[in-house]
Enzyme design. Structure first.
Site, PDB file in Angstrom:
ATOM      1  N   HIS A 167      10.282  46.512 -26.631  1.00  0.00           N
ATOM      2  CA  HIS A 167      11.260  47.409 -27.258  1.00  0.00           C
ATOM      3  C   HIS A 167      12.681  47.020 -26.880  1.00  0.00           C
ATOM      4  CE1 HIS A 167      11.992  50.081 -23.692  1.00  0.00           C
ATOM      5  NE2 HIS A 167      10.718  49.889 -23.415  1.00  0.00           N
TER       6      HIS A 167
ATOM      7  N   ASP B 287      15.386  49.184 -27.320  1.00  0.00           N
ATOM      8  CA  ASP B 287      16.209  50.315 -26.889  1.00  0.00           C
ATOM      9  C   ASP B 287      16.118  50.497 -25.373  1.00  0.00           C
ATOM     10  OD1 ASP B 287      13.467  51.111 -27.395  1.00  0.00           O
ATOM     11  OD2 ASP B 287      14.075  53.179 -27.032  1.00  0.00           O
TER      12      ASP B 287
ATOM     13  N   GLU C 220      11.605  53.324 -28.529  1.00  0.00           N
ATOM     14  CA  GLU C 220      10.458  53.548 -27.653  1.00  0.00           C
ATOM     15  C   GLU C 220      10.715  54.698 -26.691  1.00  0.00           C
ATOM     16  OE1 GLU C 220       7.604  53.325 -24.424  1.00  0.00           O
ATOM     17  OE2 GLU C 220       9.750  53.070 -24.186  1.00  0.00           O
ATOM     18  N   GLU C 221      11.968  54.797 -26.235  1.00  0.00           N
ATOM     19  CA  GLU C 221      12.266  55.754 -25.168  1.00  0.00           C
ATOM     20  C   GLU C 221      12.374  57.192 -25.660  1.00  0.00           C
ATOM     21  OE1 GLU C 221      12.014  54.820 -22.256  1.00  0.00           O
ATOM     22  OE2 GLU C 221      12.597  52.722 -22.055  1.00  0.00           O
TER      23      GLU C 221
ATOM     24  N   ASP D 151       4.994  46.352 -20.985  1.00  0.00           N
ATOM     25  CA  ASP D 151       5.969  47.410 -20.710  1.00  0.00           C
ATOM     26  C   ASP D 151       5.587  48.263 -19.501  1.00  0.00           C
ATOM     27  OD1 ASP D 151       8.293  48.831 -21.103  1.00  0.00           O
ATOM     28  OD2 ASP D 151       7.461  50.132 -22.664  1.00  0.00           O
TER      29      ASP D 151
ATOM     30  N   HIS E 213      14.467  52.906 -15.666  1.00  0.00           N
ATOM     31  CA  HIS E 213      15.127  54.214 -15.796  1.00  0.00           C
ATOM     32  C   HIS E 213      15.960  54.600 -14.567  1.00  0.00           C
ATOM     33  CE1 HIS E 213      12.201  55.708 -19.169  1.00  0.00           C
ATOM     34  NE2 HIS E 213      12.330  54.402 -19.177  1.00  0.00           N
TER      35      HIS E 213
HETATM   36 ZN   LIG Z   1       9.822  50.519 -21.600  1.00  0.00          ZN
END
Ligand SMILES: [Zn+2]
Length: 419
Positions: A93, A95, A161-162, A190, A393
């Site tokens: 992904h 994003d 995705e997030e 991921d 994150h």
């Molecule tokens: Zn991810």
């Protein structure tokens, strides 16, 4: 041939890092989090794909989102044809999540990538930029060595995705389902662990909900005239917490932790002054449930708890019945059937990790949700694997350059061998 391709991955390391840094400079944050979406980053990626690679096909599947820049959420699929039309997909992904508190970014600013030693610091470096670059430069090594792989390689670079995948993976599966075949292999890099010995084949179900409690606001010295929404909220949260843990207490050893989790995560609606009894309160839960239970049965336990507490704390004020309690679902996704442990891609990854790293990989499940859950819901046997330091994150997120290169070698190896 295999060793030549692995050497080539080492040789093109600087190109890989350069493209990585060029992409990390461009924020790609969902409008759900106040961002402009992914179009700027997608345009840069397409420029790299066109200038440095010779893919057989580069296709754009852009979904419409009026909130985003250019009103689109870009999804790109690059195809490198193999001897067989059967495909190995590697899906990443583009994003990223927002930076969070800027003061916590002490090494560099989130979108000013910085290399220190063996690490590249930036938002989106580990999640999911590292694997995007690893998969891309694995193909590049094959291209440079003029090797056509057995299977057709499809690299998918996906948005959103997030923030739930509505404009990304879910959009592709719902609107362009003809792209995917049951026989294809689906690799989603991921999630993973620090030495690449964890292959994820299952994800827990997710349920997130909000309880909105309305009572009656009054002065704190005269509580008998109103109803304290905060007190009802505390009691309700405690009861739900206790009852869910007690009733859904089975364990499943595929997962770590092996039990279901039920966590109160957010509250809202305190009063603005110490002497005011709040008439409104809100509490949010995040639940990760092992596939042994259906989410509907969790929900009926919650609803039963609500009804019983409403009855117990019932109060009529000016002809109106209190408390009013609303249950709002934020996210509900029953976990699909896990990928089988003898899936050929799972076995190939195990073999590769043994050969390249001399380590034994194990299969298991996680509490998070990746693209794999959506693919599995359509009966595509997705496998999640990568080497991660688990800083996704977080502030000062980084990617370890050795992981970037060594995962690229694993991808190249699989591309050469999988049939
Ligand atoms: Zn991810």
């Amino acid at each position: 041939m295999e060793s030549l391709v692995l050497e080539e991955v080492e040789k093109i390391k600087d190109d890989a890092i350069k493209s990585f840094i060029d992409l990390l400079k461009i924020p790609a944050i969902s409008p759900d989090f106040g961002g402009e979406g992914e179009i700027d980053k997608a345009n840069k990626l397409i420029e790299i794909l066109n200038n440095e690679f010779n893919f057989d096909k580069i296709e754009k599947f852009y979904s419409t989102d009026n909130r985003a820049k250019d009103k689109v959420r870009p999804n790109i699929i690059a195809t490198y044809k193999g001897e067989d039309s059967k495909a190995l997909w590697i899906i990443t992904h583009i994003d990223v999540v927002p930076p969070g508190n800027m003061l916590d970014w002490t090494i560099t600013k989130p979108f000013e990538p910085k290399i220190i030693g063996n690490k590249i610091y930036a938002r989106g470096s580990e999640d999911n930029g590292q694997s995007l670059i690893s998969s891309l430069y694995a193909v590049k090594a094959l291209m440079n060595k003029k090797v056509s792989p057995r299977l057709t390689i499809k690299l998918a670079f996906v948005s959103d995705e997030e923030a739930g995948s509505k404009y990304g993976m879910k959009y592709l599966l719902e609107n362009h389902n003809y792209l995917f075949n049951k026989d294809d292999y689906y690799l989603v890099p991921d999630a993973g662990n620090k030495d690449g010995t964890f292959i994820e084949i299952a994800e827990k179900s997710i349920l997130q909900f909000r309880l909105i409690i309305k009572g009656k606001q009054v002065h704190a010295s005269t509580p008998h005239l109103g109803l304290n929404a905060h007190r009802i909220s505390l009691e309700l949260a405690k009861q739900i917490d206790d009852r869910l843990h007690k009733k859904f207490n089975k364990t499943n050893n595929l997962f770590d932790p092996p039990e279901s989790t039920f966590e109160p995560t957010m509250v809202k609606g305190s009063s603005s002054s110490p002497n005011i009894i709040p008439g409104f309160h809100e509490v949010t839960f995040d639940c990760r449930v092992i596939p042994d239970y259906k989410l509907d049965s969790v929900l009926s336990e919650i609803n039963e708890t609500i009804e019983q507490l409403k009855e117990k704390s019932k109060k009529i004020i000016e002809d109106k019945v209190f408390p009013i309690i609303d249950l709002e679902i934020i996210d509900k996704n029953d976990s699909p059937k896990p990928t089988s442990t003898d899936n050929k891609l799972v076995l190939e990854i195990k073999k590769t990790i043994k050969e390249l790293r001399n380590k034994d990989a194990i299969v298991g499940g996680i509490g998070g949700i990746t693209f794999a859950s959506f693919l599995r819901a359509y009966n595509y046997e997705a496998v999640v694997w990568s080497t991660h330091d688990d800083v996704a994150h977080q502030p000062n997120e980084y990617s370890i350059i050795d992981n970037l290169i060594n995962d690229s070698k694993v991808f190249a190896y699989i591309m050469l061998r999988l049939r």
